[in-house]
Design a protein around this motif. Structure first.
Motif, short mmCIF file in Angstrom:
data_model
loop_
_atom_site.label_atom_id
_atom_site.label_comp_id
_atom_site.label_asym_id
_atom_site.label_seq_id
_atom_site.Cartn_x
_atom_site.Cartn_y
_atom_site.Cartn_z
N ALA A 76 0.06 -40.61 -25.71
CA ALA A 76 0.60 -41.96 -25.53
C ALA A 76 2.03 -41.94 -25.01
O ALA A 76 2.50 -42.92 -24.44
N ILE A 77 2.73 -40.84 -25.23
CA ILE A 77 4.10 -40.76 -24.70
C ILE A 77 4.10 -40.16 -23.30
O ILE A 77 4.62 -40.76 -22.35
N VAL A 78 3.48 -39.01 -23.12
CA VAL A 78 3.64 -38.31 -21.84
C VAL A 78 2.55 -38.66 -20.82
O VAL A 78 2.77 -38.59 -19.61
N GLY A 79 1.37 -39.07 -21.31
CA GLY A 79 0.24 -39.26 -20.40
C GLY A 79 0.53 -40.14 -19.20
O GLY A 79 0.36 -39.73 -18.05
N PRO A 80 1.01 -41.37 -19.45
CA PRO A 80 1.20 -42.29 -18.32
C PRO A 80 2.41 -41.96 -17.44
O PRO A 80 2.60 -42.60 -16.41
N ALA B 257 0.29 -31.84 -25.72
CA ALA B 257 0.00 -32.72 -24.58
C ALA B 257 0.73 -32.23 -23.33
O ALA B 257 0.16 -32.16 -22.25
N PHE B 258 1.98 -31.89 -23.50
CA PHE B 258 2.76 -31.22 -22.45
C PHE B 258 4.10 -30.83 -23.06
O PHE B 258 4.80 -31.67 -23.63
N LEU B 259 4.46 -29.58 -22.90
CA LEU B 259 5.73 -29.12 -23.47
C LEU B 259 6.50 -28.30 -22.46
O LEU B 259 5.96 -27.42 -21.79
N SER B 260 7.77 -28.60 -22.35
CA SER B 260 8.68 -27.77 -21.56
C SER B 260 10.05 -27.96 -22.19
O SER B 260 10.24 -28.87 -23.01
N ARG B 261 10.99 -27.11 -21.78
CA ARG B 261 12.30 -27.21 -22.43
C ARG B 261 13.00 -28.53 -22.10
O ARG B 261 13.69 -29.10 -22.95
N ALA B 262 12.80 -29.02 -20.89
CA ALA B 262 13.42 -30.31 -20.54
C ALA B 262 12.87 -31.41 -21.45
O ALA B 262 13.63 -32.23 -21.98
N VAL B 263 11.56 -31.38 -21.65
CA VAL B 263 10.93 -32.39 -22.50
C VAL B 263 11.49 -32.30 -23.93
O VAL B 263 11.77 -33.31 -24.57
N VAL B 264 11.66 -31.08 -24.42
CA VAL B 264 12.22 -30.91 -25.77
C VAL B 264 13.61 -31.57 -25.84
O VAL B 264 13.93 -32.27 -26.80
N ALA C 80 -0.57 -35.91 -19.69
CA ALA C 80 -1.02 -35.25 -20.91
C ALA C 80 -2.25 -34.39 -20.64
O ALA C 80 -3.18 -34.82 -19.96
N TYR C 81 -2.25 -33.21 -21.20
CA TYR C 81 -3.41 -32.31 -21.20
C TYR C 81 -3.90 -31.94 -19.80
O TYR C 81 -5.07 -31.65 -19.62
N CYS C 82 -3.04 -32.00 -18.81
CA CYS C 82 -3.43 -31.51 -17.48
C CYS C 82 -2.68 -30.22 -17.21
O CYS C 82 -3.28 -29.14 -17.18
N ARG C 83 -1.33 -30.29 -17.09
CA ARG C 83 -0.59 -29.02 -16.93
C ARG C 83 -0.79 -28.14 -18.15
O ARG C 83 -0.91 -26.92 -18.04
N SER C 84 -0.86 -28.76 -19.35
CA SER C 84 -0.95 -27.93 -20.56
C SER C 84 -2.31 -27.25 -20.69
O SER C 84 -2.46 -26.28 -21.41
N MET C 85 -3.33 -27.74 -19.99
CA MET C 85 -4.64 -27.09 -20.02
C MET C 85 -4.97 -26.46 -18.67
O MET C 85 -6.13 -26.10 -18.41
N ALA C 86 -3.99 -26.32 -17.82
CA ALA C 86 -4.23 -25.78 -16.47
C ALA C 86 -4.60 -24.30 -16.57
O ALA C 86 -4.21 -23.61 -17.51
N SER C 87 -5.36 -23.84 -15.59
CA SER C 87 -5.79 -22.44 -15.61
C SER C 87 -5.55 -21.79 -14.26
O SER C 87 -5.20 -22.45 -13.28
N ASN C 88 -5.78 -20.50 -14.24
CA ASN C 88 -5.68 -19.74 -12.99
C ASN C 88 -7.05 -19.49 -12.37
O ASN C 88 -7.22 -18.54 -11.60
#
Ligand code: LLP
Length: 463
Positions: free
Chosen positions: A324-328, A97-104, A420-428
């Motif tokens: 449900a955790i990161v989306g909102p 949904a979205f992952l980064s080191r801060a989130v971890v 959720a699923y916006c930055r993680s599915m972002a493209s160039n």
């Protein structure tokens, strides 16, 4: 379908989108707490703020488009899931949904586990200090290299998705002198009421091993016979953005039935079941998601009841919420660039991002809301379509929305519930530079994923 060119009507295929949108909200300046992150509010001067910082300042410092994530809200939601499920269950945040080191780090601190589905996610998790035994490794086609890395690093479980993988994981574990804890992912044959691309428990699809035709029982037989594997449970994930608990109920019932069959055939009671993720969130005021404590209560009750009637010990339950955790917790901030009024047809508001930072509208017909956030306005509501800057007419961010009629270039607008699923599915696409993710908390903002630069693009392009 005819593919020859023909004179076009004013609208594509002359489809009038009647009924697609609802009436304008009574107050365009209001921020519905259902769709906005917890600390989002309007300051007395009418500018929207998050974590105590107003969006004009955020835009000045970090630019647009950008995702702003409410750290307080993220942690509160993670904690709410953890608390709701309690000590005899595990919550695995779905990193896709979205992952980064801060989130971890936040997840680790709040006592959650992590579901990863690629070598990249595994590396991110480990590099931010998530203990390997709290990581579950997923995927329908994990590479040999990914499996080897997962086992060597000591991941807590690998979720097996096919007959080939059962043998592959067993073989790699044995060659490393290890016994890997695994679950088998089954498709329970539930029709989840969601978009086809994010429904995962009907039989005709690429995930899991079918329950109905005895395949899952056969997979269990094979896994139990292999020295390299320690089969700890059964996994089911029925889909995503689901509001109705009925699908989970059917899934739980069928998984427990399989546990009973395994006990009868092999004399073992598998100690765990994982019911996956998929709980829906509010993208617009029309959506009504359940709270984590309601979901936890419902799932515990279903599993306990089914186990009692099958005379099984209740297994440890785990769940894998991502959206449900990161989306909102995040919104995307855009600057309005152009406004095009097509008389009698539609008004197009173009922003400085688009399908490269939010592909969900184009891909799943997802609905979003939007608000003017750099000021309040008393102007009449105007029905608009918010579009991006990409070279494609499907580049839609919000299909139908109301914004004030005095909207002007330079205004800032924000789309909530894009965590959720916006930055993680972002493209160039079009060589767009993927926007940064900025965490905001208690009056402080810090970049947790930086904006891409044109230099980044050139680094990848080796000439
Ligand atoms: N567990 C498994 C095994 C999954 O495949 C997924 C999502 C989750 C958990 C988390 O589901 P969530 O709670 O976030 O709904 N890109 C799509 C969603 C794809 C979901 C894929 N799997 C979207 O933007 O809606």
């Amino acid at each position: 379908m005819s593919r020859s060119a023909h004179p076009a009507g004013p609208r594509h295929a002359d489809v009038v989108p009647e009924g697609h949108y609802t009436a304008p909200p009574t107050d365009l300046n209001a921020l519905d707490s259902k769709v906005w992150a917890q600390t989002v509010t309007r300051t007395p001067d009418g500018v929207v703020s998050v974590g105590g910082i107003d969006v004009k300042k955020l835009a000045e410092e970090f630019g647009t488009p950008a995702y702003f994530m409410d750290e307080t809200d993220f942690r509160a939601r993670a904690r709410a899931w953890r608390t709701a499920f309690g000590e005899d269950a595990d919550v695995f945040y779905a990193g896709k949904a979205f992952l980064s080191r801060a989130v971890v780090r936040w997840l680790h601190a709040e006592g959650l586990n992590l579901d990863v589905c690629s070598g990249g996610e595994l590396t991110t998790a480990l590099s931010a200090g998530m203990p390997a035994d709290r990581i579950a490794f997923h995927g329908n086609n994990k590479s040999t290299e990914e499996i080897t890395r997962a086992i060597s690093s000591g991941v807590g479980r690998i979720v097996l998705d096919s007959f080939q993988e059962i043998v592959r994981v067993a073989h790699i574990a044995e060659s490393l002198g290890k016994r890997q804890r695994v679950q088998i992912r089954v498709t329970v044959g539930v029709e989840a009421h969601t978009h086809e691309f994010i429904a995962t428990a009907h039989e005709d699809q690429k995930f899991g091993i079918g329950l109905a035709d005895g395949q899952a029982a056969e997979a269990v037989r094979r896994a139990l016979a292999l020295d390299g594997l320690e089969l700890i449970g059964i996994h089911s994930h029925i889909g995503s953005q689901i509001f109705d608990m009925a699908g989970f109920e059917v899934a739980a019932r069928r998984v427990v039935k399989l546990l009973a069959e395994i006990r009868d055939e092999h004399g073992v009671e598998l100690p765990e079941i994982d019911l996956g993720g998929g709980l829906g969130i509010a993208y617009t005021s029309e959506d009504d998601p359940s709270e984590p404590h309601e979901i936890a209560k419902a799932l515990h009750e279903i599993v306990t009841r089914e186990c009692e009637s099958a005379k099984l010990r209740t297994p440890r339950i785990s769940v894998e919420p991502g959206r449900a955790i990161v989306g909102p917790t995040a919104f995307t901030l855009y600057e309005v660039g152009t406004i095009k009024l097509l008389d009698g047809l539609r008004t197009y508001v173009s922003v400085d991002g688009g399908m490269s930072d939010n592909i969900r509208t184009a891909l799943y017909d997802a609905e979003y809301s939007v608000a003017l956030v750099s000021r309040v306005s008393e102007a009449e509501p105007m029905l608009v379509r918010v579009v991006g800057k990409h070279c494609e007419s499907g580049d839609i961010v919000v299909r139908d929305a109301f914004l004030p009629a005095d909207l002007a270039p330079g205004d800032l607008i924000a789309v909530p519930a894009t965590g959720a699923y916006c930055r993680s599915m972002a493209s160039n696409y079009n060589h767009a530079l993927r926007p940064p993710v900025v965490a905001v908390r208690d009056g402080e903002a810090r970049v947790i994923v930086r904006r891409e630069t044109e230099e980044d693009l050139l680094h990848l392009d080796v000439g």
